[in-house]
Motif scaffolding. Sequence first.
Motif, short mmCIF file in Angstrom:
data_model
loop_
_atom_site.label_atom_id
_atom_site.label_comp_id
_atom_site.label_asym_id
_atom_site.label_seq_id
_atom_site.Cartn_x
_atom_site.Cartn_y
_atom_site.Cartn_z
N UNK A 1 0.80 -1.22 0.00
CA UNK A 1 0.00 0.00 0.00
C UNK A 1 0.84 1.27 0.00
N UNK A 2 2.14 1.15 0.33
CA UNK A 2 2.96 2.35 0.52
C UNK A 2 4.27 2.32 -0.25
N UNK A 3 4.56 1.21 -0.94
CA UNK A 3 5.91 1.04 -1.50
C UNK A 3 5.92 1.05 -3.02
N UNK A 4 7.11 1.37 -3.55
CA UNK A 4 7.41 1.25 -4.97
C UNK A 4 8.58 0.30 -5.14
N UNK A 5 8.84 -0.10 -6.38
CA UNK A 5 9.88 -1.09 -6.66
C UNK A 5 10.89 -0.53 -7.66
N UNK B 1 4.22 -5.21 -7.60
CA UNK B 1 4.06 -6.41 -8.42
C UNK B 1 5.38 -6.89 -9.02
N UNK B 2 6.24 -6.01 -9.53
CA UNK B 2 7.54 -6.49 -10.04
C UNK B 2 8.43 -6.94 -8.88
N UNK B 3 9.43 -7.72 -9.17
CA UNK B 3 10.41 -8.10 -8.17
C UNK B 3 11.53 -7.06 -8.17
N UNK B 4 12.08 -6.84 -7.00
CA UNK B 4 13.15 -5.85 -6.86
C UNK B 4 13.10 -5.19 -5.50
N UNK B 5 14.05 -4.33 -5.21
CA UNK B 5 14.08 -3.64 -3.91
C UNK B 5 12.87 -2.73 -3.75
#
Length: 347
Positions: free
Chosen positions: A167-171, A184-188
């Motif tokens: 709800x609060x993060x980006x990748x 949805x994507x994998x990554x930090x």
Amino acid sequence: QLRLLGKAIKSVYAAVYFASARGYIASTANVLSEEKMAIVVQEVCGEEQTMISNGKKQTVFFPTLSGVARSINFYPVGHEKAEDGIVKVAYGLGKVVVDGEPVLRFSPKYPKHTLQTSTPELVMQETQKSMLALSVEPEAFKTSVDDAVNLTRLNIPDCEQFESLKLVASTYDYENLRIVDSCYPTGPRFITFAPMLKFSTFPLAEIVRTLLDIAREEMKCPVEIEFAANIPADSSSLRKAVFNVLQIRPISADSLNVKLNWDEIDQTQPLLLSDSALGIGKVQDVRDVIYLKKSSFDPMHTREMAQTIREWNNRMRKQNKGYLLIGFGRWGSAIPSLGVRSEEHTS
């Protein structure tokens, strides 16, 4: 639980005997015998979530977000204006906001334009690095002068096991070297609050903006609001999102209206002179400078540094001397790497 509550209340009452509390009363010319105190028992916003730490299951409690909003912005950036206000918001408990750790800063009038998320480099460097949650294991409860003793600090990568992170993060997208505003994507992962601020999955900016307008109108002065919100991450949950106003208090905006006549100020022998600075004001009767050099700062010895500064402070106070304290990092920090620890954390 009742026994633990009693210990917590006694700890709050004991805080009035700290040297910092007595020093504050003396500096504000209050009379100790006339001071009154009350304890407010308040429900914490958030929900219990289960995590795995060191191979063991642990239950922690925290809100989806918490922060501080001010109706006046003393340091506007770009097209922001002072009267637009400013918000600092974090994932988890709000102690990271109060302690000055890296959190997201945005204008409630321009929530889609945040300096910290303008480039991938700034996102990786300037956004929140860890979050705080309350440990609810009864056997882990401790009474201490350190208000963080019962909190669990988790690095953002360790929060992948919490549904609320999405709800609060980006990748960070390695292949395209860009920040994707979803999990949805994998990554930090990085705490950008982009789903709320850019796509209004939760009307955070609108709620804060409305509350600031109402509070400022009713109190007839600039205000500061502390808040927390919990949003169920499980879409199948019947529970609704909850936004809690924790407290509202007036703040002074006098420094915005200070006017100095520089022609009347002697600038022939300044210790430091700048044509570009944040804030304005005038402080008189400063005769001495106590300087903690960056080259001498060692996060392994903040207790000793705090003790030395305390001794100097007592000496200058007894001699009734005005002095300027300059040093590396953040004064009164609970985190040694950020600066000299506060007296409560060195007791």
